[in-house]
Design an enzyme around this catalytic site. Structure first.
Site, PDB file in Angstrom:
ATOM      1  N   LEU A  21      -1.439  -0.787  -2.376  1.00  0.00           N
ATOM      2  CA  LEU A  21      -0.090  -0.204  -2.727  1.00  0.00           C
ATOM      3  C   LEU A  21       0.453   0.784  -1.893  1.00  0.00           C
ATOM      4  CD1 LEU A  21      -0.900   0.394  -6.555  1.00  0.00           C
ATOM      5  CD2 LEU A  21       0.269  -1.565  -5.679  1.00  0.00           C
ATOM      6  N   ASP A  22       1.674   0.585  -1.609  1.00  0.00           N
ATOM      7  CA  ASP A  22       2.499   1.718  -0.755  1.00  0.00           C
ATOM      8  C   ASP A  22       2.042   3.000  -1.222  1.00  0.00           C
ATOM      9  OD1 ASP A  22       3.648  -0.306   0.632  1.00  0.00           O
ATOM     10  OD2 ASP A  22       5.580  -0.147  -0.045  1.00  0.00           O
ATOM     11  N   ARG A  23       2.136   3.682  -0.302  1.00  0.00           N
ATOM     12  CA  ARG A  23       1.854   5.541  -0.687  1.00  0.00           C
ATOM     13  C   ARG A  23       2.698   5.979  -1.804  1.00  0.00           C
ATOM     14  NH1 ARG A  23       1.270  10.189   3.656  1.00  0.00           N
ATOM     15  NH2 ARG A  23       0.505  11.955   2.338  1.00  0.00           N
TER      16      ARG A  23
ATOM     17  N   THR B  35       4.207   4.134  -4.116  1.00  0.00           N
ATOM     18  CA  THR B  35       4.031   3.378  -5.082  1.00  0.00           C
ATOM     19  C   THR B  35       3.035   3.776  -6.143  1.00  0.00           C
ATOM     20  OG1 THR B  35       5.065   1.464  -4.168  1.00  0.00           O
ATOM     21  CG2 THR B  35       3.963   0.974  -6.161  1.00  0.00           C
TER      22      THR B  35
ATOM     23  N   ARG C  58      11.003  -4.092  -1.794  1.00  0.00           N
ATOM     24  CA  ARG C  58      12.042  -3.182  -1.420  1.00  0.00           C
ATOM     25  C   ARG C  58      12.983  -3.819  -0.608  1.00  0.00           C
ATOM     26  NH1 ARG C  58       7.967   1.418   1.033  1.00  0.00           N
ATOM     27  NH2 ARG C  58       9.681   2.552   1.434  1.00  0.00           N
TER      28      ARG C  58
END
Length: 338
Positions: free
Chosen positions: A151-153, A155, A262
Site C-alpha cells: 500500500l502507498d505510504r 494509504t 489516484r
C-alpha cells in the site's frame, strides 16, 4: 536451508558458498531471497551480483525474478562488508522500533493488519524501516513474516502479511491472477458522474526531473492507446455518498498498477482530496486547515481465498478517525423538528 550464509570464514579469504533451498525459501524470488539472507549488503550490490552472473542457480545464470524451487542449489559469491557497513546495518536493526498494528485477522497461515497512514510498508527510498520491519521486531519468535502486497505510504487499511512460504505463494498468485477483490474508499473532488462506472485506461511510468546525477521520482500517467509501454488498468467506481464539494467513492481495482486509483480519478478531473502527487495542490493546503492532513484513500475491503482451507475470507477495515471525522464535518448539520 542448508549451509546458510554466515558460516565462519577467514576474514582474509572469503569463499563462495552453495546453499540448498529449503521449504522456507521455496517459491521466493531470487532477489528477495538474497536481500533476506545477505544481511547488510546494499540492495544495489545484490542486483549487481545477479546481473553479473556471480549468483548462480543450479550452476546457471538467473535473473532477479527467478522463482526458487525446493532443492535448488544457489551459489552465493564471496562477499565481505566493510566494518562501517556492518556497523551501519547493526545500528539500523537496533534503531528499528518494535510496533504492533491492529490485527483484523490472524491464523497460522497469514495475518491481516489495519495499516495506519504515514507509515511505509517496508524500508527503502529514504525510509529506514516500515511496517514489516517493525512487525518483525515486535514478533521476534515468528519463523517468517513477509508482505503479500503493498500500500502507498499515505494509504491506510487492510494489509496482508504471510506467516508461511506456501501461504505467501498462494496469496501472491491470487493478486497476480486478479482473483482477489480489493475495494477502497476515496474522497474525490467535485461531483462524480454516476454513469462513469468503469475506467479502462492504460498507465505508463515516467520519471520527474531529478537533481544532477540522481534519478527523479517515479510517477504514472495515462498512456496513449498505441503506446507499447502502456499497461492495461481497470478501475470500477461506485458513488457511495455525495457532498457539496466531494464524492465518496467505492473503488474496486481489477489490476494493481502503481498509483492506479489516484491517476484514474485525477484523469477524470476528480482527483483524490489531499493527494500530494496528482491532486489540487492549492486546495490541499486549504484542506489541511479544514482538518484533512493527508490523502483520503483507504483500503477498505479485501476478499480472498484462504490459502489452506480454500474458503472465502472477507476482511474490512473501518475508516480511521481522521477520515471519518472529516466526512462528518462535510455533512450538513441536522436541525431539530419544530
Amino acid at each position: 536451508m542448508k549451509n546458510i550464509i554466515g558460516a565462519a570464514q577467514a576474514p582474509s579469504a572469503p569463499a563462495a558458498q552453495l546453499v540448498e533451498i529449503g521449504p522456507d525459501a521455496e517459491g521466493q524470488r531470487l532477489d528477495n531471497y538474497l536481500l533476506r539472507v545477505l544481511k547488510g549488503v546494499p540492495k544495489t550490490h545484490v542486483y549487481r551480483i545477479i546481473r553479473s552472473g556471480e549468483v548462480r542457480v543450479n550452476k546457471g545464470r538467473a535473473d532477479a525474478a527467478t522463482r526458487l524451487a525446493l532443492g535448488d542449489s544457489v551459489r552465493l559469491p564471496p562477499l565481505r562488508l566493510s566494518e562501517r557497513a556492518e556497523e551501519k546495518a547493526e545500528a539500523m536493526a537496533r534503531s528499528t522500533p518494535a510496533r504492533s498494528f491492529p490485527v483484523l485477522y490472524e491464523d497460522e497461515a497469514f495475518l491481516a493488519i489495519d495499516k495506519p497512514a504515514g507509515v511505509a510498508v517496508h524500508g527503502g527510498s529514504g525510509v529506514d524501516f516500515g511496517v514489516i520491519e517493525q512487525l518483525r521486531m515486535a514478533r521476534p519468535g515468528a519463523p517468517m513474516l513477509e508482505l503479500v502486497h503493498r500500500l502507498d505510504r499515505e494509504t491506510s487499511g487492510v494489509l496482508l502479511v504471510a506467516k508461511k512460504r506456501s501461504a505467501l505463494r498462494h496469496l501472491q498468485d491470487q493478486f497476480r491472477e486478479r482473483e482477489t477483490g480489493k475495494t477502497y474508499l476515496a474522497l474525490a473532488l467535485g461531483q462524480w458522474p454516476a454513469k462513469c462506472k468503469v475506467l479502462d485506461k492504460p498507465l505508463v511510468r515516467y520519471l520527474l526531473p531529478g537533481k544532477p546525477g540522481t534519478e527523479g521520482e517515479r510517477r504514472m500517467r495515462i498512456a496513449a492507446a498505441d503506446d507499447p509501454q502502456g499497461m492495461r488498468s481497470i478501475t470500477l467506481v461506485r458513488v457511495a455518498e455525495t457532498f457539496a464539494d466531494y464524492s465518496l467513492l467505492e473503488v474496486t481495482i481489477k489490476t494493481g498498477r502503481t498509483h492506479q486509483i489516484r491517476v484514474h480519478l485525477a484523469s477524470e478531473g476528480h482527483a483524490i482530496a489531499g493527494d500530494d502527487k496528482y491532486g489540487d495542490f492549492a486546495l490541499n493546503k486549504a484542506l489541511v486547515r479544514q482538518g484533512l492532513s493527508r490523502m483520503f484513500l483507504h483500503a477498505w475491503r479485501l476478499r480472498l481465498t484462504h490459502p489452506a482451507s480454500g474458503e472465502t475470507v472477507q476482511l474490512e477495515a473501518a475508516l480511521p478517525p481522521d477520515l471519518a471525522g472529516f466526512l462528518a464535518a462535510c455533512r450538513p448539520a441536522v436541525t431539530g423538528q419544530g
